[in-house]
Design an enzyme around this catalytic site. Structure first.
Site, mmCIF file in Angstrom:
data_model
loop_
_atom_site.group_PDB
_atom_site.id
_atom_site.type_symbol
_atom_site.label_atom_id
_atom_site.label_comp_id
_atom_site.label_asym_id
_atom_site.label_seq_id
_atom_site.Cartn_x
_atom_site.Cartn_y
_atom_site.Cartn_z
ATOM 1 N N ASN A 102 18.836 -55.199 -67.932
ATOM 2 C CA ASN A 102 18.238 -56.234 -66.874
ATOM 3 C C ASN A 102 19.313 -55.896 -65.446
ATOM 4 O O ASN A 102 20.290 -55.512 -65.451
ATOM 5 C CB ASN A 102 18.363 -57.611 -67.366
ATOM 6 C CG ASN A 102 17.119 -57.721 -68.363
ATOM 7 O OD1 ASN A 102 17.182 -57.630 -69.496
ATOM 8 N ND2 ASN A 102 16.052 -58.111 -67.664
ATOM 9 N N GLY A 103 18.521 -56.835 -64.434
ATOM 10 C CA GLY A 103 19.149 -56.589 -63.064
ATOM 11 C C GLY A 103 19.737 -57.884 -62.773
ATOM 12 O O GLY A 103 21.183 -58.156 -63.176
ATOM 13 N N GLY A 104 19.473 -58.281 -61.757
ATOM 14 C CA GLY A 104 20.115 -59.639 -60.940
ATOM 15 C C GLY A 104 20.611 -59.501 -59.485
ATOM 16 O O GLY A 104 19.466 -59.546 -58.774
ATOM 17 N N GLU A 199 14.484 -53.478 -65.524
ATOM 18 C CA GLU A 199 13.523 -54.051 -64.520
ATOM 19 C C GLU A 199 14.427 -54.840 -63.535
ATOM 20 O O GLU A 199 15.410 -54.883 -63.610
ATOM 21 C CB GLU A 199 12.700 -55.120 -65.303
ATOM 22 C CG GLU A 199 13.462 -56.260 -65.764
ATOM 23 C CD GLU A 199 12.749 -57.446 -66.720
ATOM 24 O OE1 GLU A 199 11.528 -56.863 -67.015
ATOM 25 O OE2 GLU A 199 13.216 -58.413 -66.752
ATOM 26 N N SER A 200 13.885 -55.160 -62.424
ATOM 27 C CA SER A 200 14.263 -55.749 -61.486
ATOM 28 C C SER A 200 15.285 -55.108 -60.776
ATOM 29 O O SER A 200 15.260 -53.886 -60.218
ATOM 30 C CB SER A 200 14.729 -57.303 -62.153
ATOM 31 O OG SER A 200 15.029 -58.067 -60.621
ATOM 32 N N TYR A 201 16.585 -55.598 -60.639
ATOM 33 C CA TYR A 201 17.798 -54.764 -59.986
ATOM 34 C C TYR A 201 17.983 -53.720 -60.628
ATOM 35 O O TYR A 201 18.856 -52.652 -60.136
ATOM 36 C CB TYR A 201 18.976 -55.808 -59.623
ATOM 37 C CG TYR A 201 19.735 -55.205 -58.563
ATOM 38 C CD1 TYR A 201 19.599 -55.203 -57.318
ATOM 39 C CD2 TYR A 201 20.941 -54.697 -59.086
ATOM 40 C CE1 TYR A 201 20.239 -54.648 -56.244
ATOM 41 C CE2 TYR A 201 21.655 -53.777 -58.092
ATOM 42 C CZ TYR A 201 21.613 -53.959 -56.782
ATOM 43 O OH TYR A 201 22.284 -53.099 -55.913
ATOM 44 N N ASP A 399 3.986 -61.123 -59.933
ATOM 45 C CA ASP A 399 5.123 -61.294 -59.530
ATOM 46 C C ASP A 399 5.416 -61.273 -58.074
ATOM 47 O O ASP A 399 4.607 -60.321 -57.343
ATOM 48 C CB ASP A 399 6.269 -60.125 -60.167
ATOM 49 C CG ASP A 399 7.480 -60.153 -59.436
ATOM 50 O OD1 ASP A 399 8.002 -61.146 -59.414
ATOM 51 O OD2 ASP A 399 8.166 -59.069 -59.475
ATOM 52 N N ARG A 448 -1.910 -56.033 -65.874
ATOM 53 C CA ARG A 448 -2.711 -57.176 -65.300
ATOM 54 C C ARG A 448 -2.295 -58.230 -66.014
ATOM 55 O O ARG A 448 -1.761 -58.632 -67.194
ATOM 56 C CB ARG A 448 -3.988 -56.882 -65.746
ATOM 57 C CG ARG A 448 -5.123 -57.989 -65.322
ATOM 58 C CD ARG A 448 -6.434 -57.219 -65.613
ATOM 59 N NE ARG A 448 -7.422 -58.472 -65.767
ATOM 60 C CZ ARG A 448 -8.306 -58.594 -66.789
ATOM 61 N NH1 ARG A 448 -8.246 -58.025 -67.981
ATOM 62 N NH2 ARG A 448 -9.055 -59.683 -66.654
ATOM 63 N N GLY A 449 -2.070 -59.376 -65.290
ATOM 64 C CA GLY A 449 -1.606 -60.728 -65.696
ATOM 65 C C GLY A 449 -0.239 -60.900 -65.965
ATOM 66 O O GLY A 449 0.411 -61.909 -66.809
ATOM 67 N N ALA A 450 0.848 -59.870 -65.557
ATOM 68 C CA ALA A 450 2.105 -60.000 -65.975
ATOM 69 C C ALA A 450 2.893 -60.543 -64.810
ATOM 70 O O ALA A 450 2.713 -59.972 -63.627
ATOM 71 C CB ALA A 450 2.635 -58.898 -66.655
ATOM 72 N N GLY A 451 3.857 -61.241 -64.947
ATOM 73 C CA GLY A 451 4.791 -61.606 -63.918
ATOM 74 C C GLY A 451 6.106 -60.625 -63.845
ATOM 75 O O GLY A 451 5.934 -59.328 -64.338
ATOM 76 N N HIS A 452 7.288 -60.897 -63.348
ATOM 77 C CA HIS A 452 8.139 -60.173 -63.111
ATOM 78 C C HIS A 452 8.770 -59.635 -64.572
ATOM 79 O O HIS A 452 9.306 -58.458 -64.423
ATOM 80 C CB HIS A 452 9.638 -61.027 -62.541
ATOM 81 C CG HIS A 452 10.759 -60.038 -62.026
ATOM 82 N ND1 HIS A 452 10.415 -59.347 -60.885
ATOM 83 C CD2 HIS A 452 11.972 -59.961 -62.254
ATOM 84 C CE1 HIS A 452 11.696 -58.899 -60.595
ATOM 85 N NE2 HIS A 452 12.642 -59.246 -61.398
#
Length: 482
Positions: A102-104, A199-201, A399, A448-452
């Site tokens: 995971n990020g941050g 994901e993310s950062y 997202d 489809r329909g997913a957030g972050h």
């Protein structure tokens, strides 16, 4: 004649002594060789999780957690949790190994990836008991969650200044050292197909670590870390394109005014995505004021109302609140409660040094003191695409933090030839799961329909995406067989 016999007997005695020494040497070598797997096995065995507090009975997979030292001088050690593939050793011994980040920056893979996204367990609202995740990714792979860098979650450093000098370079270097040391603790994973995801950062972490592994493997016919590719979800890729797509998404989803949209385009044109400055900060503050009290990570789902009591929450579940459909926006509250429980920490071999602060989902200290963050991952993407590694980029389309528009602008800027044009892909319920486009060297997919956090909001679709990535197959253009 007697002297000749004496000489012969002396030679025979020397020969017998030599034979004895050879047998002794062979015995010692055999004993030493036999001992080594036992030592390594014991090292892993010490991290075996017998049963987690609140766990719903026995499970059909093995799990381990604990620490791996990445810098003995500074006293830096990273915490991991391995959830082996479901079905016992006959399955897990053949399934690939996947590292999840995971990020941050500064956020915990135990808090998010393991506990509310793709891990085997989810935490109930009592903060004390668990339930099984029907769509856990360890159905098809051995999943290794890593809290990184030191200072995040249970990962720690005995050098306090390390928590204020984190950055991309050291995070990638420590993660690579972790892999080398971890795989010595778990030698059965040597030469196993290995992937990195996040994901993310982790849009920075994943390609940066991938680059190190790839470059260290160069020239090795049979690398111990048998790296095959990576996948990134809703990840930062290139600051300029990420900002461009972000502001466009806000504007065309009605979150900000046209005037603020134009202001953002001007004020943030050359700013860092992770550390904006000057007029860009003021423009962003104005945009946040206009957006109101929403969940930026999941545009169309409710925010957690932290002032609500658990009793009121349960009433809302029974009354048919949308949360009852499977999404609970308050999961971080339960996570904090669970991982700060002494019995949980003991079962997971965590916090063995008595960290002088509570376990948190994200570290403000690490996040606010981040020291280096390149503006673009394009050079790494291009290098690893040219190397022929498998690369997938996916994006939840609700997202508003690192939205689909940002990802599309960034991927378009790579100027890759298209091999399969934009098409709808389907899940097992015959519903459109999202859309995809396949380029030479890279696959882009929306969910489809997913957030972050894609596996949190659309767990079935996320698992399908993951399976097709591992199998190196394009997402299905018709309803797949379950």
């Amino acid at each position: 004649m007697e002297s000749s016999c004496t000489a012969l007997l002396h030679k025979l005695s020397l020969f017998k002594s030599l034979i004895f020494l050879l047998h002794l040497f062979a015995f010692l070598c055999t004993a030493y060789t036999a001992q080594q797997p036992t030592v390594l096995k014991d090292a892993a065995q010490n991290d075996l999780i017998d049963q987690l507090p609140g766990q719903p009975g026995p499970v059909n997979f093995t799990q381990y957690s604990g620490y791996v030292t990445v810098n003995a001088t500074a006293g830096r050690a990273l915490f991991y949790w391995l959830q082996e593939a479901q079905g016992g050793s006959t399955v897990s011994d053949l399934a690939p190994l996947v590292l999840w980040l995971n990020g941050g920056p500064g956020c915990s893979s135990i808090a998010y990836g393991a506990s509310e996204e793709l891990g085997a367990f989810r935490i109930n609202s009592d903060g004390a008991t668990l339930y099984l995740n029907e769509y856990s990714w360890n159905k098809v792979a051995n999943v290794l969650f890593l809290e990184s860098p030191a200072g995040v979650g249970f990962s720690y450093s005995n050098t306090t200044s390390d928590l204020r000098t984190c950055g991309d370079n050291r995070t990638a270097s420590d993660a690579y050292t972790f892999l080398l040391n971890w795989i010595e603790k778990f030698p059965k994973y040597k030469y196993r197909d290995f992937y990195i995801a996040g994901e993310s950062y982790a849009g920075h972490y994943v390609p940066q670590l991938s680059q190190i592994v790839y470059e260290k493997n160069k020239g090795i016919n049979k690398p111990i870390i048998n790296f095959k590719g990576y996948m990134v979800g809703n990840g930062l890729i290139d600051d300029s394109n990420d900002y461009k797509g972000l502001f466009e998404y806000w504007w065309n989803h009605g979150l900000i005014s046209t005037a603020t949209y134009k202001l953002l385009q001007t004020a943030c044109a050359l700013n860092s995505f992770i550390s904006p400055a000057g007029g860009c900060i003021n423009a962003l503050d104005k945009a946040y004021d206009e957006q109101g009290n929403i969940d930026w990570y999941s545009l169309y789902t409710p925010k957690c109302q932290k002032f609500l009591s658990k009793v009121l929450m349960r009433r809302q579940y029974r009354a048919g609140h949308p949360w009852f459909a499977g999404y609970d926006p308050c999961t971080e509250i339960y996570t904090r409660e669970y991982y700060n429980t002494p019995a949980v920490q003991k079962a997971m071999h965590a916090n063995v040094t008595g960290i002088p602060y509570a376990w948190e989902t994200c570290s403000d200290t690490v996040r606010t003191n981040w020291s280096d963050s390149p503006s673009s991952m394009f050079p790494i993407y291009q290098e690893l695409i040219d190397a022929g590694l498998r690369i997938w980029v996916f994006s939840g389309d609700t997202d508003s933090v690192v939205p689909l528009t940002s990802t599309r602008y960034s991927i378009d800027a790579l100027n890759l030839p298209t091999t399969t044009s934009w098409y709808a892909w389907y899940d097992y319920t015959a519903e459109v799961g999202g859309w995809s486009q396949v380029y030479k060297g890279l696959t882009l997919a929306s969910v489809r329909g997913a957030g972050h956090e894609v596996p949190l909001h659309q767990p079935l679709r996320a698992l399908i995406l993951f399976e097709y990535f591992l199998n190196d197959k394009p997402l299905p253009s018709t309803t797949p067989k379950s």
